[in-house]
Design a protein around this motif. Structure first.
Motif, PDB file in Angstrom:
ATOM      1  N   ALA A 244     -44.408  14.182  -4.770  1.00 24.17           N
ATOM      2  CA  ALA A 244     -43.744  13.085  -4.057  1.00 24.17           C
ATOM      3  C   ALA A 244     -42.286  12.944  -4.501  1.00 24.17           C
ATOM      4  N   GLN A 245     -42.032  13.102  -5.791  1.00 26.08           N
ATOM      5  CA  GLN A 245     -40.662  13.019  -6.300  1.00 26.08           C
ATOM      6  C   GLN A 245     -39.798  14.138  -5.724  1.00 26.08           C
ATOM      7  N   LEU A 246     -40.364  15.336  -5.671  1.00 28.09           N
ATOM      8  CA  LEU A 246     -39.633  16.471  -5.111  1.00 28.09           C
ATOM      9  C   LEU A 246     -39.329  16.236  -3.637  1.00 28.09           C
ATOM     10  N   ARG A 247     -40.296  15.729  -2.922  1.00 25.18           N
ATOM     11  CA  ARG A 247     -40.109  15.481  -1.491  1.00 25.18           C
ATOM     12  C   ARG A 247     -38.993  14.469  -1.253  1.00 25.18           C
ATOM     13  N   ASN A 248     -38.968  13.409  -2.035  1.00 21.93           N
ATOM     14  CA  ASN A 248     -37.924  12.390  -1.891  1.00 21.93           C
ATOM     15  C   ASN A 248     -36.547  12.962  -2.204  1.00 21.93           C
ATOM     16  N   ALA A 249     -36.478  13.795  -3.246  1.00 17.40           N
ATOM     17  CA  ALA A 249     -35.192  14.392  -3.616  1.00 17.40           C
ATOM     18  C   ALA A 249     -34.672  15.316  -2.518  1.00 17.40           C
ATOM     19  N   LEU A 250     -35.559  16.078  -1.912  1.00 12.70           N
ATOM     20  CA  LEU A 250     -35.144  16.987  -0.843  1.00 12.70           C
ATOM     21  C   LEU A 250     -34.714  16.226   0.405  1.00 12.70           C
ATOM     22  N   LEU A 251     -35.465  15.184   0.757  1.00 12.97           N
ATOM     23  CA  LEU A 251     -35.121  14.410   1.957  1.00 12.97           C
ATOM     24  C   LEU A 251     -33.819  13.641   1.774  1.00 12.97           C
ATOM     25  N   GLU A 252     -33.518  13.281   0.547  1.00 17.20           N
ATOM     26  CA  GLU A 252     -32.250  12.595   0.281  1.00 17.20           C
ATOM     27  C   GLU A 252     -31.066  13.517   0.535  1.00 17.20           C
ATOM     28  N   ARG A 253     -31.221  14.786   0.181  1.00 14.52           N
ATOM     29  CA  ARG A 253     -30.134  15.765   0.374  1.00 14.52           C
ATOM     30  C   ARG A 253     -30.212  16.421   1.745  1.00 14.52           C
ATOM     31  N   TYR A 254     -31.436  16.638   2.242  1.00 17.21           N
ATOM     32  CA  TYR A 254     -31.636  17.301   3.534  1.00 17.21           C
ATOM     33  C   TYR A 254     -32.565  16.429   4.389  1.00 17.21           C
ATOM     34  N   PRO A 255     -32.025  15.452   5.118  1.00 20.70           N
ATOM     35  CA  PRO A 255     -32.859  14.504   5.883  1.00 20.70           C
ATOM     36  C   PRO A 255     -33.741  15.166   6.937  1.00 20.70           C
ATOM     37  N   THR A 256     -33.355  16.349   7.416  1.00 23.54           N
ATOM     38  CA  THR A 256     -34.140  17.008   8.472  1.00 23.54           C
ATOM     39  C   THR A 256     -35.175  17.986   7.909  1.00 23.54           C
ATOM     40  N   ALA A 257     -35.335  18.013   6.598  1.00 22.49           N
ATOM     41  CA  ALA A 257     -36.318  18.924   6.002  1.00 22.49           C
ATOM     42  C   ALA A 257     -37.710  18.593   6.525  1.00 22.49           C
ATOM     43  N   ALA A 258     -38.448  19.621   6.865  1.00 27.89           N
ATOM     44  CA  ALA A 258     -39.807  19.445   7.410  1.00 27.89           C
ATOM     45  C   ALA A 258     -40.823  19.866   6.361  1.00 27.89           C
ATOM     46  N   TRP A 259     -41.690  18.936   5.997  1.00 29.09           N
ATOM     47  CA  TRP A 259     -42.733  19.203   5.007  1.00 29.09           C
ATOM     48  C   TRP A 259     -43.973  19.677   5.749  1.00 29.09           C
ATOM     49  N   MET A 260     -44.444  20.843   5.423  1.00 30.50           N
ATOM     50  CA  MET A 260     -45.579  21.426   6.133  1.00 30.50           C
ATOM     51  C   MET A 260     -46.874  20.912   5.534  1.00 30.50           C
ATOM     52  N   GLU A 261     -47.614  20.155   6.334  1.00 34.65           N
ATOM     53  CA  GLU A 261     -48.871  19.581   5.857  1.00 34.65           C
ATOM     54  C   GLU A 261     -49.951  20.646   5.839  1.00 34.65           C
ATOM     55  N   ARG A 262     -50.871  20.514   4.888  1.00 40.42           N
ATOM     56  CA  ARG A 262     -51.975  21.468   4.783  1.00 40.42           C
ATOM     57  C   ARG A 262     -53.030  21.155   5.838  1.00 40.42           C
TER      58      ARG A 262
END
Length: 262
Positions: A244-262
């Motif tokens: 969750a921390q990694l996801r927040n850090a990435l979205l803060e820098r790259y708002p359009t990042a797409a997280w691929m759900e399992r």
């Protein structure tokens, strides 16, 4: 094999558990297969202490024991499409003696998902340094899945009887379990195809202490602007909180990042 002598031999497992773990409240056994271990051990445990709860666990993919208990007789064999994973626990061949003892002495039979079994294989490997197959992990899976809330704060023994896993199957189980446990995740984002942009992404991953397992760049089959690159990363994290921390850090820098759900 379903004779009284055979079931008595299997019941010595229940005797050993009773002798080694005092003041037991419950014992969890793998069910399925010929369920001789469950039936024989239940007979031994109930003879020694009728107040001990005996619980059997089988797979949701083929809950043949539950169906047989409901029908009052062994049901027809069901095909198991994943025999290499389930092994003996998928051998649906128990007899009338095993079924009769199970119906009379076993307090509860629950079914668990394959996902919970995989997570349990991972937990046993990490915390107990035990490499087990599906049959060995299925008892713990019932607790992992929250199927037995009545055992909270109770003294419980889980019988882990297991065969060896083939190396390639063990690798697949661990890889899938890490993904199910949200410790291996994948995301994609679009970067400008300029020197240094990939290194900035890697700096964020390094700062967040994420382990990069794979990174791919796609320039041709993309729908974004010219001179951009679609980057797909597979990373390993410590746990769900770290993910969750990694996801927040990435979205803060790259708002359009797409997280691929399992």
């Amino acid at each position: 094999e379903d004779s009284a002598v055979y079931l008595s031999g299997l019941g010595t497992v229940g005797l050993e558990v009773y002798e080694q773990v005092p003041k037991l409240d419950a014992v969890i056994f793998p069910a399925g297969g010929h369920c001789g271990l469950l039936a024989g051990s239940a007979a031994a445990l109930k003879h020694l202490n009728p107040h001990i709860s005996v619980i059997g666990v089988e797979s949701e993919s083929f809950p043949v024991l539950q169906q047989s208990l409901k029908a009052g007789h062994p049901t027809e064999d069901q095909a198991c499409s994943n025999h290499h994973f389930y092994g003996d626990v998928s051998g649906l061949c128990f007899g009338s003696n095993s079924l009769q003892l199970t119906g009379k002495l076993v307090d509860k039979v629950v079914a668990v998902r394959e996902e919970d079994i995989l997570i349990s294989i991972l937990r046993l490997l990490e915390y107990e340094r035990a490499t087990v197959d599906a049959e060995g992990a299925i008892g713990l899976a019932a607790l992992v899945a929250g199927k037995l809330p009545e055992l909270k704060a109770k003294r419980v023994a889980i019988v882990i009887c297991s065969g060896n896993l083939e190396l390639h199957l063990l690798q697949q189980c661990i890889a899938r379990a890490l993904t199910l446990d949200n410790r291996v995740c994948r995301f994609s984002l679009v970067l400008s195809d300029c020197p240094g942009d990939i290194s900035k992404l890697l700096e964020i991953l390094a700062r967040e202490e994420a382990r990069v397992l794979d990174i791919k760049q796609e320039r041709t089959f993309v729908t974004s602007e010219l001179f951009t690159v679609e980057v797909t990363c597979t990373v390993e994290t410590r746990d769900k909180i770290h993910t969750a921390q990694l996801r927040n850090a990435l979205l803060e820098r790259y708002p359009t990042a797409a997280w691929m759900e399992r």
